[in-house]
Motif scaffolding. Structure first.
Motif, PDB file in Angstrom:
ATOM      1  N   GLY A 136     -17.166   8.582   7.170  1.00 22.05           N
ATOM      2  CA  GLY A 136     -16.677   7.592   8.114  1.00 22.05           C
ATOM      3  C   GLY A 136     -15.621   8.148   9.043  1.00 22.05           C
ATOM      4  N   ARG A 137     -14.970   7.264   9.785  1.00 20.94           N
ATOM      5  CA  ARG A 137     -14.058   7.704  10.847  1.00 20.94           C
ATOM      6  C   ARG A 137     -12.594   7.402  10.573  1.00 20.94           C
ATOM      7  NH1 ARG A 137     -13.544   3.235  14.660  1.00 20.94           N
ATOM      8  NH2 ARG A 137     -14.855   1.475  14.049  1.00 20.94           N
ATOM      9  N   TYR A 138     -12.267   7.021   9.345  1.00 17.25           N
ATOM     10  CA  TYR A 138     -10.874   6.731   8.991  1.00 17.25           C
ATOM     11  C   TYR A 138     -10.386   7.737   7.962  1.00 17.25           C
ATOM     12  CZ  TYR A 138     -11.902   2.374  11.384  1.00 17.25           C
ATOM     13  OH  TYR A 138     -12.270   1.451  12.327  1.00 17.25           O
ATOM     14  N   PRO A 139      -9.114   8.116   8.017  1.00 23.47           N
ATOM     15  CA  PRO A 139      -8.631   9.178   7.126  1.00 23.47           C
ATOM     16  C   PRO A 139      -8.549   8.780   5.653  1.00 23.47           C
ATOM     17  CG  PRO A 139      -6.823   8.285   8.437  1.00 23.47           C
ATOM     18  CD  PRO A 139      -8.079   7.701   8.990  1.00 23.47           C
ATOM     19  N   GLU A 140      -8.257   7.502   5.377  1.00 19.36           N
ATOM     20  CA  GLU A 140      -8.111   7.058   3.992  1.00 19.36           C
ATOM     21  C   GLU A 140      -9.323   6.261   3.541  1.00 19.36           C
ATOM     22  OE1 GLU A 140      -3.281   6.623   3.374  1.00 19.36           O
ATOM     23  OE2 GLU A 140      -4.453   4.828   3.828  1.00 19.36           O
ATOM     24  N   ARG A 169       0.814  -1.215   0.000  1.00 18.22           N
ATOM     25  CA  ARG A 169       0.000   0.000   0.000  1.00 18.22           C
ATOM     26  C   ARG A 169       0.853   1.273   0.000  1.00 18.22           C
ATOM     27  NH1 ARG A 169      -5.387   0.349   1.828  1.00 18.22           N
ATOM     28  NH2 ARG A 169      -6.122   2.397   2.497  1.00 18.22           N
ATOM     29  N   HIS A 170       2.022   1.192   0.625  1.00 17.25           N
ATOM     30  CA  HIS A 170       2.883   2.374   0.740  1.00 17.25           C
ATOM     31  C   HIS A 170       3.379   2.875  -0.612  1.00 17.25           C
ATOM     32  CE1 HIS A 170       5.591  -1.074   0.558  1.00 17.25           C
ATOM     33  NE2 HIS A 170       6.560  -0.258   0.203  1.00 17.25           N
ATOM     34  N   LEU A 171       3.259   2.075  -1.645  1.00 14.41           N
ATOM     35  CA  LEU A 171       3.719   2.471  -2.979  1.00 14.41           C
ATOM     36  C   LEU A 171       2.652   3.234  -3.765  1.00 14.41           C
ATOM     37  CD1 LEU A 171       5.549  -0.824  -4.051  1.00 14.41           C
ATOM     38  CD2 LEU A 171       6.560   1.251  -3.071  1.00 14.41           C
ATOM     39  N   PHE A 172       1.477   3.471  -3.160  1.00 12.14           N
ATOM     40  CA  PHE A 172       0.359   4.077  -3.875  1.00 12.14           C
ATOM     41  C   PHE A 172      -0.199   5.283  -3.121  1.00 12.14           C
ATOM     42  CE2 PHE A 172       0.647  -0.197  -5.427  1.00 12.14           C
ATOM     43  CZ  PHE A 172       0.298  -0.111  -6.763  1.00 12.14           C
ATOM     44  N   HIS A 173      -0.785   6.190  -3.904  1.00  7.07           N
ATOM     45  CA  HIS A 173      -1.581   7.271  -3.333  1.00  7.07           C
ATOM     46  C   HIS A 173      -2.988   6.726  -3.064  1.00  7.07           C
ATOM     47  CE1 HIS A 173       1.307  10.499  -4.003  1.00  7.07           C
ATOM     48  NE2 HIS A 173       1.496  10.042  -5.223  1.00  7.07           N
ATOM     49  N   VAL A 174      -3.432   6.801  -1.805  1.00  7.63           N
ATOM     50  CA  VAL A 174      -4.776   6.353  -1.438  1.00  7.63           C
ATOM     51  C   VAL A 174      -5.624   7.589  -1.181  1.00  7.63           C
ATOM     52  CG1 VAL A 174      -6.156   4.981   0.158  1.00  7.63           C
ATOM     53  CG2 VAL A 174      -3.818   4.258  -0.420  1.00  7.63           C
ATOM     54  N   PRO A 175      -6.759   7.748  -1.873  1.00  3.47           N
ATOM     55  CA  PRO A 175      -7.573   8.954  -1.705  1.00  3.47           C
ATOM     56  C   PRO A 175      -8.054   9.124  -0.267  1.00  3.47           C
ATOM     57  CG  PRO A 175      -8.280   7.706  -3.634  1.00  3.47           C
ATOM     58  CD  PRO A 175      -7.322   6.837  -2.886  1.00  3.47           C
ATOM     59  N   PRO A 176      -8.181  10.380   0.188  1.00  2.00           N
ATOM     60  CA  PRO A 176      -8.748  10.607   1.520  1.00  2.00           C
ATOM     61  C   PRO A 176     -10.215  10.200   1.558  1.00  2.00           C
ATOM     62  CG  PRO A 176      -8.507  12.674   0.330  1.00  2.00           C
ATOM     63  CD  PRO A 176      -7.830  11.630  -0.498  1.00  2.00           C
ATOM     64  N   SER A 199      -4.783  -3.069  -1.277  1.00  2.00           N
ATOM     65  CA  SER A 199      -5.888  -3.227  -0.329  1.00  2.00           C
ATOM     66  C   SER A 199      -5.397  -3.934   0.938  1.00  2.00           C
ATOM     67  CB  SER A 199      -7.024  -4.036  -0.957  1.00  2.00           C
ATOM     68  OG  SER A 199      -7.610  -3.321  -2.033  1.00  2.00           O
ATOM     69  N   THR A 200      -6.128  -3.729   2.025  1.00  2.00           N
ATOM     70  CA  THR A 200      -5.752  -4.317   3.305  1.00  2.00           C
ATOM     71  C   THR A 200      -6.908  -5.152   3.853  1.00  2.00           C
ATOM     72  OG1 THR A 200      -6.599  -2.472   4.638  1.00  2.00           O
ATOM     73  CG2 THR A 200      -4.329  -2.285   3.805  1.00  2.00           C
ATOM     74  N   TYR A 201      -6.576  -5.984   4.828  1.00  2.00           N
ATOM     75  CA  TYR A 201      -7.619  -6.747   5.519  1.00  2.00           C
ATOM     76  C   TYR A 201      -8.543  -5.803   6.284  1.00  2.00           C
ATOM     77  CZ  TYR A 201      -4.838 -10.866   4.390  1.00  2.00           C
ATOM     78  OH  TYR A 201      -4.156 -11.844   3.722  1.00  2.00           O
ATOM     79  N   HIS A 202      -7.959  -4.714   6.785  1.00  2.00           N
ATOM     80  CA  HIS A 202      -8.789  -3.731   7.483  1.00  2.00           C
ATOM     81  C   HIS A 202      -9.763  -3.064   6.515  1.00  2.00           C
ATOM     82  CE1 HIS A 202      -9.710  -0.054   9.912  1.00  2.00           C
ATOM     83  NE2 HIS A 202      -9.677  -0.950  10.899  1.00  2.00           N
ATOM     84  N   ASP A 203      -9.336  -2.817   5.296  1.00  2.00           N
ATOM     85  CA  ASP A 203     -10.257  -2.309   4.267  1.00  2.00           C
ATOM     86  C   ASP A 203     -11.436  -3.261   4.102  1.00  2.00           C
ATOM     87  OD1 ASP A 203      -8.704  -0.084   3.673  1.00  2.00           O
ATOM     88  OD2 ASP A 203      -7.709  -1.039   1.964  1.00  2.00           O
ATOM     89  N   CYS A 204     -11.131  -4.563   4.030  1.00  2.00           N
ATOM     90  CA  CYS A 204     -12.193  -5.568   3.858  1.00  2.00           C
ATOM     91  C   CYS A 204     -13.161  -5.537   5.023  1.00  2.00           C
ATOM     92  CB  CYS A 204     -11.586  -6.965   3.708  1.00  2.00           C
ATOM     93  SG  CYS A 204     -10.603  -7.189   2.207  1.00  2.00           S
ATOM     94  N   TRP A 205     -12.626  -5.433   6.229  1.00  2.00           N
ATOM     95  CA  TRP A 205     -13.493  -5.340   7.403  1.00  2.00           C
ATOM     96  C   TRP A 205     -14.368  -4.087   7.323  1.00  2.00           C
ATOM     97  CZ3 TRP A 205     -13.470  -1.435  11.103  1.00  2.00           C
ATOM     98  CH2 TRP A 205     -14.373  -1.629  12.164  1.00  2.00           C
ATOM     99  N   ARG A 206     -13.772  -2.964   6.922  1.00  2.00           N
ATOM    100  CA  ARG A 206     -14.547  -1.724   6.801  1.00  2.00           C
ATOM    101  C   ARG A 206     -15.669  -1.873   5.784  1.00  2.00           C
ATOM    102  NH1 ARG A 206     -10.604   3.136   5.577  1.00  2.00           N
ATOM    103  NH2 ARG A 206     -12.640   4.162   5.287  1.00  2.00           N
ATOM    104  N   ALA A 207     -15.400  -2.539   4.663  1.00  2.00           N
ATOM    105  CA  ALA A 207     -16.423  -2.720   3.638  1.00  2.00           C
ATOM    106  C   ALA A 207     -17.591  -3.545   4.172  1.00  2.00           C
ATOM    107  CB  ALA A 207     -15.826  -3.385   2.407  1.00  2.00           C
ATOM    108  N   ALA A 208     -17.271  -4.642   4.842  1.00  2.00           N
ATOM    109  CA  ALA A 208     -18.330  -5.496   5.384  1.00  2.00           C
ATOM    110  C   ALA A 208     -19.106  -4.770   6.479  1.00  2.00           C
ATOM    111  CB  ALA A 208     -17.721  -6.791   5.922  1.00  2.00           C
TER     112      ALA A 208
END
Length: 427
Positions: free
Chosen positions: A30-34, A19-26, A405-414
């Motif tokens: 919700g309550r997370y910055p990215e 993930r560190h190699l990419f720009h992730v939109p703000p 993508s991250t596992y935390h992203d997946c949790w946020r989506a669900a």
């Protein structure tokens, strides 16, 4: 669902991705910055290296002007060759079989000029009923171009009643029964709507055994699943690079032609200056002398500044490698699938993507039973900071891309889906 957040964080610590190699939109809600970004199957995120690499190409133009064609660090006349090796490795091809040029549907048309040659009873073009609309338009227009009725010429294979995806055995059975009337098979390697990964080698073998030419639209497959186009004996393929390959909106596309077709003087092809062999191109001759490579399908001078982002992305894929990405994709998508099973169990939601990891890439498509897919996608974005995409009337697509993508992203989506879609009330 809240209890799964710690597990998601544990998985991310053990399996961090890139993930560190990419720009992730703000995030816009919700309550997370990215943003939790799941639309890489539509447009991939921007690699951080893209800007620097693109500026370097702009600097060459500003500093030496027209001499950049031959004298720059990466001479423009050969710039596309920098993309050939990484592209060939990505799709399982030989370097002579691939070229990066144009955009996807333009490449499909140029390929069909060569490979859709209806004659006698062999006129049909086989596609899937849920083909991306551009493919449908392209094959119908090719039928009309040859003086044929597209409604009779284009065969749209549908899933069995009550099912959402095509079965390989139904495709191969059709080709065995009707193959003598089929001129061209042109399917999507990964279906854009359902996320189903087609059995490319089995269908290719069945089509060729029936005497048809077999081509593939790999827009949702390249950079998503491992490919071996040469060994699978595919006749031709084309793909875009702005989805999983992260090369930017409308980026240049790729093309594959199997080596058995290269250098065939009887194969019709539209030609232009850039398809002429570089060794003789500047003789300015009146008759083209194309090379015995996929470069022969080039027509116009390539847009130099559009090739830079593709080169940047391909270098990243070369460094990480598709085997590692596929392994992480299976883990990441499997985790999202587990979470979605909990959400969909008591809500009007159904995952239509095959459950078998061998029959899907990293996309999971969810059919909603109530309301508008577009409205749901908007609520996910503005209330929860989750970007998925919708395909009307009733499909939401989530693509946990293994690069960023991250596992935390997946949790946020669900978690967002659970909060947004009401539990079904008992009758």
């Amino acid at each position: 669902m809240t209890t799964h957040e710690a597990e998601a964080q544990r998985r991310d610590a053990a399996d961090p991705g890139h993930r560190h190699l990419f720009h992730v939109p703000p995030a816009e809600g919700g309550r997370y910055p990215e943003t939790a970004y799941f639309a890489g199957n539509s447009l991939g995120l921007q690699p951080r290296a893209t800007r620097t690499d693109l500026l370097a190409d702009l600097d060459t133009w500003s500093q030496i002007g027209v001499e950049g064609w031959f004298e720059s660090q990466r001479p423009w006349t050969r710039y596309h060759e920098l993309l050939t090796g990484p592209t060939a490795r990505l799709v399982g091809a030989r370097t002579t079989e691939t070229v990066v040029m144009n955009t996807l549907t333009v490449n499909l048309h140029l390929l069909m000029v060569s490979f859709y040659r209806p004659a006698g009873e062999r006129t049909r073009i086989v596609i899937e009923d849920a083909a991306f609309p551009s493919d449908s338009y392209a094959v119908r227009s090719q039928a009309r171009f040859h003086g044929l009725d597209p409604d009779e010429t284009v065969v749209r294979l549908r899933p069995r009643a009550g099912e959402d995806t095509l079965r390989t055995e139904d495709v191969t059975a059709y080709l065995a029964a009707e193959g003598e009337r089929v001129a061209l098979v042109l399917l999507g390697g990964v279906n854009y709507l359902t996320g189903e990964l087609m059995d490319i080698p089995a269908i290719t073998a069945a089509g060729r055994a029936a005497g048809a030419v077999v081509g593939w639209d790999l827009a949702h497959a390249v950079g998503n699943v491992p490919l071996s186009l040469h060994d699978w004996d595919v006749d031709f393929a084309a793909w875009c690079t702005y989805k999983y390959l992260n090369s930017g909106p409308g980026a240049l596309a790729g093309l594959f032609v199997h080596e058995r077709h290269l250098g065939d003087p009887d194969l019709p092809r539209f030609e232009g200056w850039w398809g002429n062999d570089l060794a003789t191109r500047f003789e300015m001759a009146q008759v083209s002398r194309p090379p015995a490579t996929a470069d022969a399908w080039q027509v116009s001078c390539q847009p130099l500044l559009a090739m830079g982002p593709v080169r940047t992305s391909l270098e990243l894929f070369d460094a990480v490698g598709m085997p590692a990405l596929r392994e992480r994709s299976i883990r990441l998508t499997g985790w999202l699938g587990q979470l979605l099973d909990e959400v969909t169990a008591d809500r009007p939601l159904t995952v239509v993507t095959p459950r078998d990891p061998d029959r899907r890439g990293c996309q999971l498509s969810v059919r909603i039973g109530v309301g508008s897919a577009a409205e749901l996608a908007s609520r996910l974005r503005y209330e929860h900071g989750v970007i998925a995409d919708s395909r009307e009337p009733d499909i939401i697509r989530f693509a946990p891309v293994p690069l960023y993508s991250t596992y935390h992203d997946c949790w946020r989506a669900a978690e967002a889906l659970a909060a947004t879609v009401d539990v079904t009330k008992p009758a």
